[in-house]
Design a protein around this motif. Structure first.
Motif, PDB file in Angstrom:
ATOM      1  N   ASP A 129     103.724 -34.368  85.860  1.00 32.06           N
ATOM      2  CA  ASP A 129     102.981 -34.112  87.091  1.00 32.06           C
ATOM      3  C   ASP A 129     102.232 -32.786  87.005  1.00 32.06           C
ATOM      4  N   VAL A 130     102.928 -31.786  86.472  1.00 32.57           N
ATOM      5  CA  VAL A 130     102.290 -30.473  86.377  1.00 32.57           C
ATOM      6  C   VAL A 130     101.173 -30.501  85.325  1.00 32.57           C
ATOM      7  N   SER A 131     101.466 -31.148  84.185  1.00 29.42           N
ATOM      8  CA  SER A 131     100.458 -31.171  83.110  1.00 29.42           C
ATOM      9  C   SER A 131      99.177 -31.842  83.589  1.00 29.42           C
ATOM     10  N   GLU A 132      99.322 -32.871  84.402  1.00 25.15           N
ATOM     11  CA  GLU A 132      98.122 -33.572  84.893  1.00 25.15           C
ATOM     12  C   GLU A 132      97.239 -32.653  85.741  1.00 25.15           C
ATOM     13  N   ARG A 133      97.847 -31.727  86.430  1.00 21.15           N
ATOM     14  CA  ARG A 133      97.066 -30.821  87.265  1.00 21.15           C
ATOM     15  C   ARG A 133      96.377 -29.737  86.430  1.00 21.15           C
ATOM     16  N   ILE A 134      96.898 -29.541  85.213  1.00 28.06           N
ATOM     17  CA  ILE A 134      96.305 -28.496  84.364  1.00 28.06           C
ATOM     18  C   ILE A 134      95.252 -29.068  83.417  1.00 28.06           C
ATOM     19  N   GLN A 135      95.564 -30.214  82.821  1.00 30.20           N
ATOM     20  CA  GLN A 135      94.774 -30.681  81.680  1.00 30.20           C
ATOM     21  C   GLN A 135      93.352 -31.111  82.030  1.00 30.20           C
ATOM     22  N   SER A 136      93.099 -31.416  83.306  1.00 40.22           N
ATOM     23  CA  SER A 136      91.770 -31.919  83.663  1.00 40.22           C
ATOM     24  C   SER A 136      90.683 -30.849  83.655  1.00 40.22           C
ATOM     25  N   TYR A 137      91.085 -29.579  83.705  1.00 38.64           N
ATOM     26  CA  TYR A 137      90.065 -28.524  83.661  1.00 38.64           C
ATOM     27  C   TYR A 137      89.411 -28.473  82.285  1.00 38.64           C
ATOM     28  N   PRO A 138      88.087 -28.460  82.222  1.00 35.75           N
ATOM     29  CA  PRO A 138      87.420 -28.403  80.905  1.00 35.75           C
ATOM     30  C   PRO A 138      87.700 -27.093  80.167  1.00 35.75           C
ATOM     31  N   GLU A 139      88.055 -26.046  80.881  1.00 37.04           N
ATOM     32  CA  GLU A 139      88.359 -24.772  80.209  1.00 37.04           C
ATOM     33  C   GLU A 139      89.625 -24.897  79.339  1.00 37.04           C
ATOM     34  N   VAL A 140      90.480 -25.859  79.663  1.00 34.97           N
ATOM     35  CA  VAL A 140      91.734 -26.014  78.917  1.00 34.97           C
ATOM     36  C   VAL A 140      91.465 -26.831  77.658  1.00 34.97           C
ATOM     37  N   GLN A 141      91.544 -26.168  76.488  1.00 38.92           N
ATOM     38  CA  GLN A 141      91.281 -26.834  75.225  1.00 38.92           C
ATOM     39  C   GLN A 141      92.510 -27.543  74.690  1.00 38.92           C
ATOM     40  N   ARG A 142      93.668 -26.984  75.006  1.00 44.27           N
ATOM     41  CA  ARG A 142      94.889 -27.508  74.424  1.00 44.27           C
ATOM     42  C   ARG A 142      96.017 -27.247  75.408  1.00 44.27           C
ATOM     43  N   LEU A 143      96.866 -28.228  75.582  1.00 40.91           N
ATOM     44  CA  LEU A 143      97.997 -28.075  76.492  1.00 40.91           C
ATOM     45  C   LEU A 143      99.213 -28.708  75.846  1.00 40.91           C
ATOM     46  N   THR A 144     100.237 -27.911  75.644  1.00 37.36           N
ATOM     47  CA  THR A 144     101.433 -28.425  74.989  1.00 37.36           C
ATOM     48  C   THR A 144     102.679 -27.968  75.745  1.00 37.36           C
ATOM     49  N   LEU A 145     103.683 -28.814  75.722  1.00 37.47           N
ATOM     50  CA  LEU A 145     104.992 -28.437  76.261  1.00 37.47           C
ATOM     51  C   LEU A 145     105.798 -27.921  75.080  1.00 37.47           C
ATOM     52  N   VAL A 146     106.366 -26.750  75.212  1.00 37.29           N
ATOM     53  CA  VAL A 146     107.030 -26.161  74.045  1.00 37.29           C
ATOM     54  C   VAL A 146     108.468 -25.754  74.378  1.00 37.29           C
ATOM     55  N   SER A 147     109.255 -25.575  73.316  1.00 40.03           N
ATOM     56  CA  SER A 147     110.611 -25.057  73.501  1.00 40.03           C
ATOM     57  C   SER A 147     110.547 -23.535  73.550  1.00 40.03           C
ATOM     58  N   GLY A 148     111.601 -22.899  74.061  1.00 33.76           N
ATOM     59  CA  GLY A 148     111.641 -21.436  74.029  1.00 33.76           C
ATOM     60  C   GLY A 148     111.491 -20.815  75.395  1.00 33.76           C
TER      61      GLY A 148
END
Lengths: 377, 163
Positions: free
Chosen positions: B82-101
């Motif tokens: 749900d959160v990723s969908e709100r972030i990834q649609s912006y054209p400024e976002v080139q890459r979006l990953t969920l990471v450990s750590g």
């Protein structure tokens, strides 16, 4: 001062002339290079740098560092070979030194050493520098430049004391599958011939795994296996090779080696230890890249209409020259189109009418070279 | 995946500009087979796009890239998607990953100026209700991207002809 008769009777390498021509020309794409276009894997280079930082610049044991010999022992098991790191392996300054030392250790003055033709340019001179006589064993494209019982017999090799061979082969890219090796092994046993097997391209085979002749029945006791780090590990300039053989042979080789070379370069030995420990993936990546280029070059040669058998090893193809005189063609191709290849005749009489093309060159250059060749032919 | 499909993925991931004919030669197959395999890879969602690796410093002085670390607080109704969908649609976002750590999402943002990127992060990303914290790292120099080293590269020092 006058050079010795020994040196006088050996002509300079025919490759030298081509090198000079290619160096003079502008905008040359070279398919004449006998070494990888990659650098040694970074992990190996890093190990060399670290060894220098730690001040490891002294001699090593004559036969090479123990850890390296142990890793070579392990590496040779990949080819079904079992040699002891204690007394059956010697590390040398490239396979070149190993071969020189091997021949001097095993061959008497006046002995005959069979050498397949065409072959790598150093074998005959190395035999001659040992005051022995090379005997050419002609091979041909019809047999994909492989040896057989018959070719050895026809060349009169039953009287030879030793046979020097190299598969996967420079200059042809030929390999010897196990069935063919069995014939050579049978010949060697029947006629008591020692086999000096240069397997420096062993890891660069593209159609199944490499078979070492020493792994065949009854061959371990009459074979010296040569290998090194130049080709598969892209370490030509580090000058590091090795030989594996029964203890009495390695001991004899070490006698020559300890007086002439003392020990192989120390930095290179540290690099080789790391290469054998951690660089298998790098080697496989290079092999796959070579395989793609090989496919590409073979496909282009077929489109261009140059006859070429399907080379399955090393990084060479050996097509027929479009002109009868391969030397003239290679010179014209260099002058007119700026593409350097090596005429087959420099590798021996049976190489005449062929061209050695190395695909140890980036894909873009290979494409351009093939286009230029296409428009020239 | 068969060998041809696998080889094509490898080859195209290194250089996507090669012609179908050259890919066929390299993989010992025909141009038709390559064409068909690439179509399948595209349809199956294996090959999603083809892009150039660009050294933007050679193009303009106005190109900024930043890594943004994003922490989120989830609840029963909201998950990472749900959160990723709100972030990834912006054209400024080139890459979006969920990471450990230490943080949850790693973003790569591109823009024309540091000001623009900062404003984008504060106005568009940080305000998303689930997001509890952002940390922005501006890229100062790129040495290697997607396997391609930047700079002039080394000359081939090998002898032009050798045995």
């Amino acid at each position: 001062m006058k050079p010795s008769d020994r040196v006088d009777r050996v002509p300079p390498s025919g490759i030298r002339r081509f090198f000079e021509l290619a160096e003079e020309a502008d905008d040359v794409i070279s398919l004449g290079v006998g070494e990888p276009d990659f650098s040694a894997p970074w992990a190996a280079r890093e190990a060399g740098i670290t060894s220098l930082e730690q001040g490891r610049t002294s001699y090593t044991a004559n036969r090479g560092r123990r850890e390296l010999r142990e890793r070579i022992q392990r590496k040779l098991r990949e080819y079904d070979l079992e040699y002891s790191a204690d007394d059956e392996i010697i590390v040398t300054t490239g396979v070149s030194e190993a071969l020189d030392v091997g021949i001097r250790a095993l061959v008497n003055p006046g002995d005959t050493v069979a050498v397949p033709d065409p072959s790598y340019v150093s074998y005959r001179p190395t035999v001659e520098f040992a005051d022995a006589e090379p005997l050419a064993v002609p091979t041909s494209m019809d047999d994909e430049f492989r040896l057989s019982y018959e070719t050895l017999q026809e060349a009169g090799a039953e009287d030879a004391d030793a046979l020097v061979m190299c598969y996967p082969n420079n200059p042809t890219g030929a390999i010897m599958p196990e069935d063919d090796l069995r014939e050579v092994a049978e010949f060697a046993r029947d006629h008591d011939v020692t086999v000096l097997s240069d397997e420096v391209y062993a890891d660069l085979t593209y159609d199944g795994d490499h078979t070492s002749i020493a792994s065949l029945e009854g061959m371990r006791e009459r074979t010296v296996v040569f290998n090194g780090f130049s080709k598969a590990y892209a370490m030509t300039g580090m000058r590091l090779g090795y030989a594996a053989a029964p203890p009495e042979v390695v001991s004899a080789m070490n006698r020559v080696h300890q007086y002439t070379m003392l020990s192989a370069p120390t930095t290179a030995q540290y690099m080789a230890i790391e290469a054998l420990d951690s660089c298998n993936a790098d080697v496989e990546e290079m092999r796959r890249e070579f395989d793609r280029r090989r496919n590409f070059v073979l496909a282009r040669l077929e489109e261009i209409g140059l006859d070429c058998f399907t080379a399955k090893g090393a990084f060479y193809v050996f097509p027929e020259s479009p002109w009868e005189d391969d030397g003239e063609f290679a010179e014209a191709l260099l002058e007119e189109e700026g593409v350097a290849v090596v005429p087959g005749n420099v590798f021996g009489e049976s190489g005449e009418g062929h061209l050695r093309m190395s695909y140890a060159t980036g894909m873009e250059d290979l494409k351009e070279a093939m286009d230029r060749l296409d428009s020239f032919v | 995946m068969d060998k041809l499909h696998r080889d094509l993925v490898d080859l195209l991931s290194k250089d996507a500009r090669q012609s179908t004919e050259d890919l066929a030669r390299m993989t010992d197959s025909t141009a038709e087979e390559v064409e068909e395999a690439i179509d399948e890879l595209e349809e199956d969602g294996v090959l999603l796009g083809y892009q150039a690796v660009v050294d933007w410093t050679e193009v303009t002085d106005d190109h900024v890239e930043a890594y943004v670390e994003v922490n989120v607080a989830l609840d029963r109704e909201t998950d990472y998607t749900d959160v990723s969908e709100r972030i990834q649609s912006y054209p400024e976002v080139q890459r979006l990953t969920l990471v450990s750590g230490n943080y949850d999402f790693g973003l790569v943002i591109q823009g024309d100026s540091m000001n623009e990127v900062s404003r984008f992060v504060s106005d568009k990303i940080a305000v998303i209700p689930e997001i509890t914290q952002t940390v922005t790292h501006f890229v100062m120099e790129t040495y290697k991207d997607r396997g391609v080293e930047f700079g002039d590269g080394d000359d081939d020092e090998r002898l032009s002809v050798s045995p």
